[in-house]
Design a protein around this motif. Structure first.
Motif, short mmCIF file in Angstrom:
data_model
loop_
_atom_site.label_atom_id
_atom_site.label_comp_id
_atom_site.label_asym_id
_atom_site.label_seq_id
_atom_site.Cartn_x
_atom_site.Cartn_y
_atom_site.Cartn_z
N ASP A 195 74.70 66.34 91.15
CA ASP A 195 73.24 66.36 91.05
C ASP A 195 72.81 66.12 89.60
OD1 ASP A 195 73.72 68.76 89.75
OD2 ASP A 195 72.94 70.02 91.36
N GLY A 196 71.51 66.13 89.39
CA GLY A 196 70.97 65.84 88.06
C GLY A 196 71.43 66.82 87.00
N PHE A 197 71.53 68.10 87.38
CA PHE A 197 72.03 69.09 86.43
C PHE A 197 73.39 68.66 85.87
CE2 PHE A 197 69.36 71.89 89.16
CZ PHE A 197 68.60 72.52 88.19
N GLN A 198 74.32 68.40 86.80
CA GLN A 198 75.69 68.09 86.41
C GLN A 198 75.77 66.77 85.65
OE1 GLN A 198 78.36 70.30 87.09
NE2 GLN A 198 79.26 68.98 85.51
N LEU A 199 74.98 65.79 86.05
CA LEU A 199 75.05 64.49 85.40
C LEU A 199 74.56 64.55 83.95
CD1 LEU A 199 73.88 62.25 88.37
CD2 LEU A 199 76.15 62.21 87.29
N VAL A 200 73.54 65.35 83.69
CA VAL A 200 73.09 65.52 82.30
C VAL A 200 74.22 66.09 81.45
CG1 VAL A 200 71.52 66.76 80.77
CG2 VAL A 200 70.64 65.71 82.86
N ILE A 201 74.86 67.12 81.97
CA ILE A 201 75.97 67.76 81.25
C ILE A 201 77.13 66.78 81.07
CG2 ILE A 201 77.71 69.58 81.40
CD1 ILE A 201 75.53 71.19 83.00
N ASP A 202 77.48 66.08 82.13
CA ASP A 202 78.60 65.13 82.05
C ASP A 202 78.31 64.01 81.05
OD1 ASP A 202 79.93 66.62 83.94
OD2 ASP A 202 79.48 65.27 85.62
N ALA A 203 77.07 63.53 81.03
CA ALA A 203 76.71 62.44 80.11
C ALA A 203 76.82 62.89 78.66
CB ALA A 203 75.29 61.95 80.41
N LEU A 204 76.38 64.11 78.38
CA LEU A 204 76.47 64.64 77.01
C LEU A 204 77.93 64.85 76.60
CD1 LEU A 204 73.51 67.19 77.10
CD2 LEU A 204 73.56 65.02 75.86
N LYS A 205 78.71 65.45 77.48
CA LYS A 205 80.10 65.72 77.16
C LYS A 205 80.90 64.43 76.98
CE LYS A 205 82.38 69.09 78.98
NZ LYS A 205 83.06 69.97 79.96
N LEU A 206 80.60 63.43 77.79
CA LEU A 206 81.29 62.15 77.66
C LEU A 206 81.09 61.56 76.27
CD1 LEU A 206 82.86 59.81 79.05
CD2 LEU A 206 80.63 58.87 79.70
N ASN A 207 79.95 61.87 75.65
CA ASN A 207 79.63 61.34 74.33
C ASN A 207 79.86 62.36 73.22
OD1 ASN A 207 78.43 58.48 74.55
ND2 ASN A 207 77.52 59.58 76.29
N ASP A 208 80.76 63.31 73.51
CA ASP A 208 81.25 64.26 72.50
C ASP A 208 80.16 65.17 71.95
OD1 ASP A 208 83.86 63.12 72.68
OD2 ASP A 208 83.21 61.49 71.37
N ILE A 209 79.12 65.42 72.73
CA ILE A 209 78.13 66.43 72.35
C ILE A 209 78.66 67.77 72.81
CG2 ILE A 209 75.75 67.21 72.61
CD1 ILE A 209 76.00 64.53 71.16
N GLU A 210 78.91 68.66 71.87
CA GLU A 210 79.58 69.93 72.19
C GLU A 210 78.65 71.13 72.12
OE1 GLU A 210 82.48 69.80 69.16
OE2 GLU A 210 83.78 68.36 70.18
#
Length: 587
Positions: free
Chosen positions: A27-42
């Motif tokens: 869902d949107g919650f998870q995709l926001v988190i996944d997109a940030l983590k994929l780009n090394d936002i910690e």
């Protein structure tokens, strides 16, 4: 087994098989988190609330560090300075409408200072907002944000989250860095899609800051000016510190032999004690230099716009400017040799261009050295004062020793006199260790910066605050204690704004708007949240208290009593504060 029981068991097995065969969902919650983590936002700097509370819980469960503040402006300031320190966009998340507006001040400040930052705010539903039908915290946040940041985007569909986050990241760090707003309406978070398709929709940003070299002709023009200069000077701004081209810059300075000035957040690119440092001879070199090279520094108000008595005789100098933004050239005065490109690439080319050596005239170097030594000697007795109550020089002399003994510690600094004097007195030895109010000179950045400095660096933090400046973000001492961060706050407490001696000219009961409660004990505020509070009245006590705090790593606040009469109106920028020439005479 009865027929009924057998039927139920068979139905349960069929349902289980259907569940097993059903595609995995996201869902949107998870995709926001996944997109940030994929780009090394910690790390996320946030204030929870509708509609982002579950997003933050999930982010923490996914291993991201979620630092929750008491006010959105402070969370935004933390994200902004995290961007400066890391060259990755710092991310602040807020709730809608008022929360978004609170974060917007930090976003605008980040853009002005060229810090890469992304403000992500939840928002009301478009169909209600657009018809102005009165939704919860209804506001057209995207329209409000656009004039105050580098770029602004809204994501309406879950499948666009990956590309939306990628666009925000690229916009924040590419070219001249800055702030980006990302608007996420509440309905976006609950949108569901196939997990495999969701994963495919994510975007890893590739090469968002490609090397950009100036032309050969531009480089030759700049080198010719430097080689022909009789009194050259290099000025480094915070853009040079942000570039993280530390070794190239050091090599250029030392091979060229040119004296240099470092603007406050560039201090430490080379140690302030370096033999070519002209920091203690600033007035002399600005007036007398004939060729000035600006590296990541702008000719704005902090450098008197390159004009006026600060710069000596009109037309007495030629300027070289290194900047990624071509529109910065000729913004106030003629730039004779513009070098458009990223600082690391430009300095690399210039370094190669002086391989044969570039030695400034020995009389210029001797003049600068003599003035520097004269001013240092003149200042030394003031810094050794142990008077009680303290003046600014005596107190800063003690903190100067602290930083010298701990060169890898982070220094956060804000205030009027507290800032103006500290940046000249406290020497820095390593790059990106000094964080202050920057281009706008805005107060209230201190506690947000201190939190991010501790989180991003893992180093002890010394925050030197005027009592007025501290008031803008002081409640974040609870945040510092909650996360047990190694932050020592020193409040220069002189009972007021600039000074604590103003009086109500009418003789009425109300105090002057320029004074605070006399003898305030800010140290008790820190103790209320479980931190260490210390009250000091002389530089020796200050030195001992701060040394212990920096060594212990415990959240500490030192209430440093400063003479209420110490300080000048508006600090070093009193000329910007107009006063009335017409006084109302008593009848």
């Amino acid at each position: 087994m009865s027929t009924a029981a057998a039927t139920i068991t068979k139905n349960q097995a069929t349902e289980a098989s259907v569940v097993e065969d059903a595609p995995a969902l996201t869902d949107g919650f998870q995709l926001v988190i996944d997109a940030l983590k994929l780009n090394d936002i910690e790390n996320l700097y946030v204030v929870p609330g509708i509609p982002i509370s579950d997003l933050l819980r999930m982010a923490q469960a996914e291993g991201m560090r979620v630092v929750s503040f008491r006010h959105e402006q402070n969370a935004g300031n933390a994200a902004a300075i995290a961007g400066f320190m890391t060259k990755k966009p710092g991310v602040c998340m807020t709730v809608s409408a008022p929360g978004f507006l609170n974060g917007l001040t930090a976003l605008a400040n980040a853009t002005t200072n060229c810090f890469p930052m992304i403000l992500i705010s939840g928002s009301s539903e478009r169909e209600v907002v657009d018809l102005q039908q009165g939704d919860y915290e209804e506001m057209d946040q995207l329209a409000i944000a656009k004039p105050l940041c580098k770029a602004a985007f809204r994501i309406l569909h879950a499948q666009d989250i990956g590309i939306g986050v990628a666009r925000a990241i690229r916009a924040a760090v590419s070219g001249r860095p800055g702030g980006v707003y990302l608007d996420l309406p509440a309905k976006l978070f609950s949108q569901v899609m196939d997990a495999a398709e969701g994963a495919k929709s994510l975007v890893k940003v590739v090469d968002p800051t490609p090397a950009q070299y100036p032309s050969t002709e531009a480089v030759s023009r700049a080198l010719d000016l430097l080689k022909g200069a009789k009194r050259p000077l290099v000025i480094f701004g915070k853009g040079a510190a942000y570039a993280q081209a530390d070794e190239t810059i050091r090599s250029f300075v030392e091979k060229s032999g040119i004296p240099f000035l470092q603007m406050s957040m560039a201090k430490g690119l080379l140690p302030d004690t370096h033999p070519q440092s002209a920091g203690a001879a600033r007035s002399l070199v600005l007036q007398e230099a004939d060729v000035v090279m600006l590296v990541g520094a702008r000719l704005n108000w902090l450098l008197s716009h390159g004009k006026g008595k600060t710069w000596g005789k009109p037309g007495s100098k030629k300027f070289i400017q290194v900047d990624i933004e071509p529109r910065e050239m000729d913004s106030n005065v003629e730039i004779h040799a513009p070098l458009v490109g990223d600082i690391a690439s430009v300095m690399e080319v210039l370094l190669k261009g002086i391989e044969g050596g570039l030695t400034p005239p020995t009389d210029w170097m001797a003049t600068v050295a003599a003035k520097r030594e004269q001013n240092v000697a003149k200042m030394a007795p003031k810094l050794m004062s142990n008077a009680s109550p303290m003046n600014f020089h005596g107190a800063l002399g003690a903190l100067r020793r602290i930083v010298k003994e701990r060169p890898d510690a982070m220094l956060v600094n804000e205030g009027a006199n507290t800032l103006d004097l500290a940046r000249g007195i406290i020497d820095m030895y390593e790059p990106r260790k000094r964080l202050d109010v920057g281009t706008w000179g805005v107060m209230g950045v201190g506690m947000g910066y201190a939190v991010a400095a501790a989180v991003e660096s893992g180093k002890p933090v010394l925050a030197v605050e005027g009592d007025s400046a501290f008031g803008f973000s002081g409640m974040e001492v609870e945040t510092i204690c909650r996360y047990n961060l190694p932050v020592c706050i020193v409040i220069f407490n002189n009972n007021g704004i600039y000074r604590g001696t103003d009086v109500n000219p009418t003789g009425g009961a109300d105090p002057s708007p320029m004074v605070f409660v006399p003898g305030s004990r800010y140290d008790k505020m820190m103790e209320a949240f479980g931190g260490v509070g210390v009250h000091v009245t002389n530089p020796d006590e200050l030195y001992r208290a701060v040394s212990e705090a920096m060594d212990s790593g415990r959240p500490t606040l030192v209430n440093a009593v400063i003479d209420p009469a110490a300080g000048t109106e508006s600090g070093n920028i009193g000329s910007l504060n107009p006063t009335s020439s017409v006084r109302k005479m008593p009848s």
